[in-house]
Design an enzyme around this catalytic site. Structure first.
Site, PDB file in Angstrom:
ATOM      1  N   GLN A   1       0.861  -1.181   0.000  1.00  0.00           N
ATOM      2  CA  GLN A   1       0.000   0.000   0.000  1.00  0.00           C
ATOM      3  C   GLN A   1       0.897   1.231   0.000  1.00  0.00           C
ATOM      4  O   GLN A   1       2.006   1.191   0.525  1.00  0.00           O
ATOM      5  CB  GLN A   1      -0.876   0.034   1.258  1.00  0.00           C
ATOM      6  CG  GLN A   1      -1.735  -1.177   1.452  1.00  0.00           C
ATOM      7  CD  GLN A   1      -2.467  -1.160   2.801  1.00  0.00           C
ATOM      8  OE1 GLN A   1      -2.124  -0.426   3.719  1.00  0.00           O
ATOM      9  NE2 GLN A   1      -3.483  -1.987   2.902  1.00  0.00           N
TER      10      GLN A   1
ATOM     11  N   ILE B   1       0.708   5.786   0.248  1.00  0.00           N
ATOM     12  CA  ILE B   1       0.076   7.106   0.246  1.00  0.00           C
ATOM     13  C   ILE B   1       1.209   8.123   0.134  1.00  0.00           C
ATOM     14  O   ILE B   1       2.157   8.087   0.910  1.00  0.00           O
ATOM     15  CB  ILE B   1      -0.724   7.401   1.536  1.00  0.00           C
ATOM     16  CG1 ILE B   1      -1.916   6.478   1.682  1.00  0.00           C
ATOM     17  CG2 ILE B   1      -1.201   8.855   1.534  1.00  0.00           C
ATOM     18  CD1 ILE B   1      -2.700   6.685   2.980  1.00  0.00           C
TER      19      ILE B   1
ATOM     20  N   GLY C   1       2.870  14.186  -7.879  1.00  0.00           N
ATOM     21  CA  GLY C   1       3.257  14.698  -9.198  1.00  0.00           C
ATOM     22  C   GLY C   1       4.748  14.829  -9.392  1.00  0.00           C
ATOM     23  O   GLY C   1       5.199  15.428 -10.367  1.00  0.00           O
TER      24      GLY C   1
ATOM     25  N   GLY D   1       6.847  11.997  -9.118  1.00  0.00           N
ATOM     26  CA  GLY D   1       7.391  10.668  -9.383  1.00  0.00           C
ATOM     27  C   GLY D   1       7.735   9.876  -8.131  1.00  0.00           C
ATOM     28  O   GLY D   1       8.325   8.804  -8.215  1.00  0.00           O
TER      29      GLY D   1
ATOM     30  N   TYR E   1       1.248   1.446 -11.367  1.00  0.00           N
ATOM     31  CA  TYR E   1       1.383   0.015 -11.075  1.00  0.00           C
ATOM     32  C   TYR E   1       1.715  -0.779 -12.341  1.00  0.00           C
ATOM     33  O   TYR E   1       2.534  -1.690 -12.310  1.00  0.00           O
ATOM     34  CB  TYR E   1       0.125  -0.530 -10.405  1.00  0.00           C
ATOM     35  CG  TYR E   1      -0.241   0.203  -9.127  1.00  0.00           C
ATOM     36  CD1 TYR E   1       0.726   0.771  -8.305  1.00  0.00           C
ATOM     37  CD2 TYR E   1      -1.570   0.340  -8.742  1.00  0.00           C
ATOM     38  CE1 TYR E   1       0.386   1.443  -7.143  1.00  0.00           C
ATOM     39  CE2 TYR E   1      -1.911   1.005  -7.576  1.00  0.00           C
ATOM     40  CZ  TYR E   1      -0.931   1.564  -6.782  1.00  0.00           C
ATOM     41  OH  TYR E   1      -1.266   2.221  -5.638  1.00  0.00           O
TER      42      TYR E   1
END
Length: 165
Positions: free
Chosen positions: A81, A83, A90, A92, A129
């Site tokens: 996961q 965050i 924005g 990278g 992904y």
């Protein structure tokens, strides 16, 4: 950018993330966590071998988290996961941090497979992904409830043999 283990001093940033509805909707979770609860969970899980939580650190600043959850040493798989804090999006960082999390999963923990869940509407995440080599393995219909409605979710997986740094 580095990833480092989550420490107790990072909980104030986790608290901010976990109480932001728009952020937690991406993880299909309720935005309701107290700082006391986070401290209890941290103490409870700090030695838990079925998870690894990392901070995305940019010049000693908290920029987000990457987590390996439900680490299964028998079947050698785990869920990942991520965050990224809104002020760092924005740039990278998500792809770089995911790559470092995958490297840890495959090269340190010797996982065979890493998987994740992503809302079918989250095109930006799906793009990242896919670039990392994840493959859609299926669609879970109306599997998660967030923001007042049910969401379809892809389950995506990456095998160690397909991982390239």
């Amino acid at each position: 950018m580095i990833i480092r283990p989550l420490e107790k001093r990072d909980l104030k940033f986790i608290y901010k993330q976990q109480n932001a509805r728009n952020v937690m909707a991406l993880w299909f979770q309720e935005p309701y966590t107290s700082i006391d609860e986070l401290e209890i969970l941290y103490d409870k899980h700090v030695l838990d071998q079925t998870e690894r939580r990392f901070v995305i650190d940019v010049d000693k600043q908290f920029a987000g988290v990457v987590e390996l959850m439900y680490i299964d040493y028998l079947h050698r798989n785990t869920e990942i996961q991520i965050i990224v804090d809104s002020k760092y999006q924005g740039q990278g960082l998500a792809q770089m941090a995911m790559n470092k999390g995958l490297e840890y999963a495959f090269k340190v923990l010797n996982m065979h497979k890493v998987h994740l869940y992503v809302d079918v509407e989250n095109k930006a995440a799906i793009h990242i992904y896919n670039k990392l080599g994840f493959i859609k393995e299926g669609c879970l219909r109306q599997h998660f409830f967030a923001e007042g409605k049910y969401h379809d979710s892809y389950i995506m997986g990456l095998l160690q043999s397909d991982f390239s740094e």
